[in-house]
Each structure stands twice: as C-alpha cells, then as structure tokens.
Design a protein around this motif. Structure first.
Motif, short mmCIF file in Angstrom:
data_model
loop_
_atom_site.label_atom_id
_atom_site.label_comp_id
_atom_site.label_asym_id
_atom_site.label_seq_id
_atom_site.Cartn_x
_atom_site.Cartn_y
_atom_site.Cartn_z
N ALA A 143 -46.52 4.91 4.63
CA ALA A 143 -46.12 3.85 3.70
C ALA A 143 -47.33 3.06 3.19
O ALA A 143 -47.39 2.68 2.03
CB ALA A 143 -45.13 2.90 4.37
N HIS B 166 -29.99 9.60 6.99
CA HIS B 166 -30.93 9.08 6.00
C HIS B 166 -30.46 7.80 5.31
O HIS B 166 -31.13 7.29 4.44
CB HIS B 166 -31.22 10.14 4.93
CG HIS B 166 -31.92 11.34 5.47
ND1 HIS B 166 -31.24 12.44 5.88
CD2 HIS B 166 -33.24 11.57 5.68
CE1 HIS B 166 -32.11 13.34 6.31
NE2 HIS B 166 -33.33 12.84 6.20
N GLY C 61 -38.29 7.27 9.09
CA GLY C 61 -37.74 6.09 8.44
C GLY C 61 -38.07 5.97 6.97
O GLY C 61 -37.70 4.99 6.33
N HIS C 62 -38.80 6.94 6.40
CA HIS C 62 -39.21 6.90 5.00
C HIS C 62 -38.83 8.21 4.33
O HIS C 62 -38.86 9.27 4.94
CB HIS C 62 -40.72 6.68 4.87
CG HIS C 62 -41.17 5.40 5.47
ND1 HIS C 62 -41.24 4.23 4.76
CD2 HIS C 62 -41.59 5.10 6.73
CE1 HIS C 62 -41.67 3.27 5.54
NE2 HIS C 62 -41.89 3.77 6.74
N TYR D 246 -38.94 10.27 0.19
CA TYR D 246 -39.27 10.24 -1.24
C TYR D 246 -38.00 10.38 -2.06
O TYR D 246 -37.04 11.03 -1.65
CB TYR D 246 -40.19 11.41 -1.62
CG TYR D 246 -41.58 11.32 -1.07
CD1 TYR D 246 -42.44 10.32 -1.49
CD2 TYR D 246 -42.05 12.25 -0.16
CE1 TYR D 246 -43.73 10.25 -1.00
CE2 TYR D 246 -43.33 12.19 0.33
CZ TYR D 246 -44.17 11.19 -0.10
OH TYR D 246 -45.45 11.12 0.39
N SER D 247 -38.00 9.77 -3.22
CA SER D 247 -36.89 9.89 -4.16
C SER D 247 -37.47 10.05 -5.55
O SER D 247 -38.56 9.59 -5.84
CB SER D 247 -36.01 8.64 -4.10
OG SER D 247 -35.04 8.68 -5.13
N ASN E 81 -48.53 2.69 -0.80
CA ASN E 81 -48.81 1.45 -1.52
C ASN E 81 -50.20 1.46 -2.14
O ASN E 81 -50.40 0.94 -3.24
CB ASN E 81 -48.65 0.25 -0.58
CG ASN E 81 -47.21 0.03 -0.20
OD1 ASN E 81 -46.30 0.36 -0.96
ND2 ASN E 81 -46.98 -0.51 0.98
N ASN F 72 -30.33 4.63 6.21
CA ASN F 72 -31.16 3.44 6.37
C ASN F 72 -32.65 3.69 6.12
O ASN F 72 -33.48 2.86 6.46
CB ASN F 72 -30.98 2.86 7.78
CG ASN F 72 -29.57 2.34 7.98
OD1 ASN F 72 -28.99 1.78 7.05
ND2 ASN F 72 -29.02 2.53 9.15
N TYR F 73 -32.98 4.81 5.51
CA TYR F 73 -34.39 5.12 5.24
C TYR F 73 -34.94 4.24 4.12
O TYR F 73 -34.21 3.80 3.24
CB TYR F 73 -34.54 6.59 4.83
CG TYR F 73 -34.69 7.55 5.99
CD1 TYR F 73 -34.14 7.27 7.24
CD2 TYR F 73 -35.38 8.73 5.83
CE1 TYR F 73 -34.28 8.16 8.29
CE2 TYR F 73 -35.52 9.62 6.88
CZ TYR F 73 -34.96 9.32 8.10
OH TYR F 73 -35.10 10.19 9.14
N ILE F 74 -36.23 3.97 4.17
CA ILE F 74 -36.91 3.27 3.09
C ILE F 74 -37.27 4.30 2.03
O ILE F 74 -37.88 5.33 2.34
CB ILE F 74 -38.17 2.55 3.61
CG1 ILE F 74 -37.77 1.50 4.65
CG2 ILE F 74 -38.96 1.94 2.46
CD1 ILE F 74 -38.93 0.89 5.39
N ILE F 75 -36.88 4.05 0.80
CA ILE F 75 -37.05 5.03 -0.27
C ILE F 75 -38.32 4.70 -1.07
O ILE F 75 -38.55 3.56 -1.44
CB ILE F 75 -35.82 5.01 -1.21
CG1 ILE F 75 -34.56 5.34 -0.42
CG2 ILE F 75 -36.02 5.97 -2.36
CD1 ILE F 75 -33.28 5.11 -1.17
N HIS F 76 -39.15 5.74 -1.31
CA HIS F 76 -40.37 5.60 -2.09
C HIS F 76 -40.26 6.52 -3.32
O HIS F 76 -39.93 7.69 -3.19
CB HIS F 76 -41.59 5.99 -1.26
CG HIS F 76 -41.74 5.16 -0.03
ND1 HIS F 76 -42.28 3.90 -0.06
CD2 HIS F 76 -41.40 5.40 1.26
CE1 HIS F 76 -42.28 3.40 1.16
NE2 HIS F 76 -41.75 4.29 1.98
#
Length: 142
Positions: free
Chosen positions: A75, A118, A102-103, A105-106, A79, A120-124
C-alpha cells in the motif's frame, strides 16, 4: 569516494544548488540532467519549481537489470506511485506485484460479485498505470 555529509546538510546543499542553478538552467536543461538519474533520486531532487517542472518533462528510461525497478508491492508503494504519476508522468518502466493481505486491485468498476473473503479488502485503482504516458515496459511479478 563517499560523502560524509549528514542528511540535513545534504538537503541544505541540494536547496543551495537548486537556488544557484535555478537562475542558470532552464527546466528543459535540468530535465536532460535528470534523465541520467534513477526515479527515486529525481523524486528527492524536486526542491524548487524549476526542478519540479523539469521532473515532469524528464523521460525516465527503464532501469538497468542490476537496479531495482519502480515497483508497486504494498500500500505504501502504491501511494508513492500515485504521486509519481503526476511528478514523473514519463516513467518508462513499472513493475507490479500483489499488494498483500487485505488489499486488492480494481479497474475502477464495482464487481458484480465479491467473494466473501474479499468484502472488507482495501481497493486500489489499477488505472493509475494509465497516467504514465510513456510506459514501455510493464512487469507483473507473481
């Protein structure tokens, strides 16, 4: 020969050098000089407006096989790439690997079905790659 200057002294020297060359060199000339540096070195050298403009114009060639490429691997590096997409839009090489637990790609669109694991995953957003106008070499690391 190694430099014995500490980080604050080195930073002050860079600011002084930027003040002196700001009046002598145009951003096009500084961009030519930057093209011989590694991407991370260019990012640290953006200490004045002329040098920031030069970084945007610099064509950043692919790195040598012995050097590490600019890579998205977590992550924090994602950034950093978001910043580089506007600061160094002419980057020619980028490597991408999995972001870690936990991460995910979208491509900017919401998937119709999410796997329960998936949710609760953080989407990047992977479309950040399209911000690099001169990208010639894209490496996917599994």
């Amino acid at each position: 020969m190694q430099s014995t200057a500490s980080a604050p002294e080195s930073s002050n020297n860079m600011h002084r050098a930027s003040d002196e060359t700001d009046e002598e060199l145009s951003s096009d000339e500084v961009a030519i000089i930057f093209s011989f540096l590694q991407p991370n070195d260019i990012m640290h050298a953006r200490v004045c407006t002329t040098w920031r403009d030069a970084a945007k114009k610099t064509l950043v060639p692919p790195v040598d096989p012995f050097d590490l490429p600019v890579e998205i691997h977590d992550a924090r590096s994602y950034n950093a790439i978001r910043v580089m997409s506007t600061a160094l839009p002419n980057l020619e090489q980028l490597a991408v690997s999995k972001l870690g637990s936990g991460h995910v790609y979208s491509d900017g669109e919401e998937p119709e079905e999410w796997d329960i694991d998936h949710i609760n995953y953080i989407i990047h957003d992977i479309n950040i790659i399209s911000s690099f106008r001169k990208l010639r070499r894209f490496i996917y690391i599994r």
